[in-house]
Scaffold this active site. Structure first.
Site, PDB file in Angstrom:
ATOM      1  N   HIS A 256       0.854  -1.201   0.000  1.00  0.00           N
ATOM      2  CA  HIS A 256       0.000   0.000   0.000  1.00  0.00           C
ATOM      3  C   HIS A 256       0.884   1.243   0.000  1.00  0.00           C
ATOM      4  CE1 HIS A 256      -3.407   2.609   1.548  1.00  0.00           C
ATOM      5  NE2 HIS A 256      -2.357   3.287   1.990  1.00  0.00           N
ATOM      6  N   GLU A 257       1.842   1.273   0.923  1.00  0.00           N
ATOM      7  CA  GLU A 257       2.681   2.466   1.033  1.00  0.00           C
ATOM      8  C   GLU A 257       3.577   2.646  -0.189  1.00  0.00           C
ATOM      9  OE1 GLU A 257       2.270   4.835   3.052  1.00  0.00           O
ATOM     10  OE2 GLU A 257       0.733   3.765   4.176  1.00  0.00           O
TER      11      GLU A 257
ATOM     12  N   HIS B 270       1.840   4.256  -2.981  1.00  0.00           N
ATOM     13  CA  HIS B 270       1.782   5.724  -2.942  1.00  0.00           C
ATOM     14  C   HIS B 270       2.948   6.307  -3.759  1.00  0.00           C
ATOM     15  CE1 HIS B 270      -1.616   6.579  -0.436  1.00  0.00           C
ATOM     16  NE2 HIS B 270      -1.157   5.899   0.604  1.00  0.00           N
TER      17      HIS B 270
ATOM     18  N   TYR C  52      -3.833  14.690  -2.971  1.00  0.00           N
ATOM     19  CA  TYR C  52      -4.209  14.000  -1.737  1.00  0.00           C
ATOM     20  C   TYR C  52      -5.289  14.782  -0.999  1.00  0.00           C
ATOM     21  CZ  TYR C  52      -3.257  10.558   1.913  1.00  0.00           C
ATOM     22  OH  TYR C  52      -3.350   9.516   2.807  1.00  0.00           O
TER      23      TYR C  52
ATOM     24  N   ASP D  10      -9.833  14.597   7.565  1.00  0.00           N
ATOM     25  CA  ASP D  10      -9.074  13.635   6.763  1.00  0.00           C
ATOM     26  C   ASP D  10      -8.844  14.117   5.323  1.00  0.00           C
ATOM     27  OD1 ASP D  10      -7.887  11.116   6.205  1.00  0.00           O
ATOM     28  OD2 ASP D  10      -9.811  10.295   5.543  1.00  0.00           O
TER      29      ASP D  10
END
Lengths: 381, 96
Positions: free
Chosen positions: A194-195, A198, A209, A291
């Protein structure tokens, strides 16, 4: 736009010709880059980075770029020098340090045997598996598509409950701070992937984002995080749990970070909507509760669209719907400010291009978006 | 104190009442609050970075608040965040 004294236009270094200073020591060039007038700064920085790239691999530039507030994507003009053996994979130990001491002490490199520290080996293996997935499945040369070396730092902070991509490397905390189980952040391959995804997004669609583009950014990371884990297990889409970070949370909190197939059910307090009827229209402001406009909240909607499409088709999701999502993320048509409808329309288009108009694959993609109530143009059939 | 974001995307709220702390902990908290410059800082520049809100309500009715991202904490705020988030004091709640 000026960042930390370095003149940058549209995220790229401005071009300055006529100044070649190869004999100047790097320390002098760095000093000039940080303190000179804009034209001199640009020239010094360009020379510094180019000469560094020529004499070493681009990963060595990470700390310099970070010091100057520049992303590796800003210096894409530099030559890539990935050898045939693939990008280097190096892990560093932060020993509890924070951003100021990245990357830390080098503890394992590509040719090194496993070490006694489990987190080091897990970070190493997770980065290697993710890079292998992108190479073997999509023919992508590392995170940036140009052989960017894999750099991971473990033991960041004290009981730090997070992992993140800085723009040029991975960083892992130890967990144990009340949210993640100790050691969970390097253990979960889908979290690692997942990271790192990015990073792929940073070098590809560069989705902003915030708001829906940010939720798409998060969703692409979950999609490919899940696909890397399924690929590593050789798992069929109908057998997959579609959970992200399963078993990483403190057990009292719940079983996973997110459910792609049933958003809102992963942990106690999970507020991801399962479709557009529950879309959280949160403002983009500095209130942490919002968020960045719900990037981790509304990502459940495109997550479910992908999982529904993959489940409908069955088989290996990285070979069915995965290539559609990868093409959308990387081929340049998805705009940095794309919303759900634009992304959905593009996936339907790409599925038609890849598998044929009216193909089962295109129908599955369309069905995935219809399940989450994202509006699509009418099916022409 | 509110922390959000991270790979988990969870919102963690920790409320600490100095009046309910033991004397040593209350002193430690007071020192950290007094040493913290409660001004807003820049947001996190990384995907999945944390975002923070620190609110201090005084006995005199005053309220001071600071918002900042991971890596952008004002002076003294990192230590205060670590004490509150990583410590065992106060009440914790997950959710927006």
């Amino acid at each position: 736009m000026a960042r930390r004294g370095v003149s940058v236009v549209s995220g790229r270094l401005t071009g300055v010709s006529g100044c070649r200073c190869e004999i100047a020591p790097p320390s002098l060039l760095l000093a000039v880059a940080e303190r000179g007038d804009p034209r001199v700064r640009d020239a010094a920085l360009r020379t510094l980075l180019t000469s560094a790239a020529l004499r070493s691999r681009r990963s060595s530039l990470g700390p310099t770029l970070r010091r100057l507030g520049i992303s590796p994507a800003d210096v894409a003009f530099l030559p890539a020098r990935a050898p045939a053996t693939g990008p280097d994979n190096t892990v560093y130990d932060m020993a509890g340090g924070d951003e100021g001491s990245l990357p830390g002490r080098r503890v394992r490199g590509s040719a090194d045997a496993p070490v006694a520290d489990t987190a080091v080996n897990e970070a190493f293996d997770g980065a290697a598996s993710t890079a292998a997935f992108y190479r073997d499945v999509f023919g992508r040369d590392s995170i940036d598509g140009r052989g960017l070396d894999l750099v991971s730092s473990v033991h960041f902070g004290q009981r730090y409950d997070n992992a993140f991509w800085t723009g040029d490397q991975m960083v892992y905390g130890d967990g144990g701070g009340g949210v993640f189980a100790a050691g969970a952040l390097t253990r979960a391959l889908d979290v690692v992937a997942h990271e790192l995804t990015h990073g792929v997004t940073q070098f590809a669609a560069a989705l902003q984002y915030r708001g829906q583009s940010g939720a798409l950014n998060e969703s692409f990371s979950d999609v490919f995080g899940s696909l890397v884990a399924q690929w590593a297990r050789g798992q069929d889409a109908r057998a997959a749990t579609w959970l992200i970070g399963e078993g990483t949370l403190e057990p009292t909190l719940g079983g996973a970070l997110r459910s792609m197939i049933a958003p809102g059910t992963a942990f106690s307090g999970d507020d991801q909507p399962a479709d557009m009827d529950g879309y959280a229209d949160l403002p983009v402001d500095d209130d942490p509760r919002n968020d960045n406009g719900g990037v981790h909240v509304n990502s459940g909607i495109p997550n479910r669209a992908f999982a529904e499409a993959a489940r409908a088709l069955g088989g290996r999701a990285w070979e069915t719907v995965g290539p559609v999502w990868y093409t959308v993320l990387t081929d340049g048509r998805l705009r940095p400010t794309a919303d759900f409808a634009a992304c959905a329309a593009l996936t339907v288009t790409v599925a038609g291009e890849r598998y044929g108009e009216g193909s089962p694959q295109q129908d599955a993609v369309r069905g995935g978006w219809e399940a989450v109530k994202v509006r699509l143009a009418a099916d022409p059939r | 104190m509110v922390r959000s974001g991270g790979v988990a995307g969870m919102v963690l709220t920790v409320d600490v009442d100095a009046a309910e702390l033991d004397p040593d902990a209350a002193t430690a908290l007071t020192v950290l609050v007094d040493g913290c410059d409660l001004v807003d800082g820049p947001p996190s520049t990384v995907a999945d970075g944390f975002a923070y809100e620190v609110t201090v309500a005084g006995d005199d009715g005053s309220v001071r608040r600071a918002r900042f991202g991971q890596g952008g904490a004002p002076p003294g705020a990192d230590a205060l965040v670590a004490w509150v988030i990583d410590g065992s004091h106060g009440t914790r709640r997950l959710g927006r």
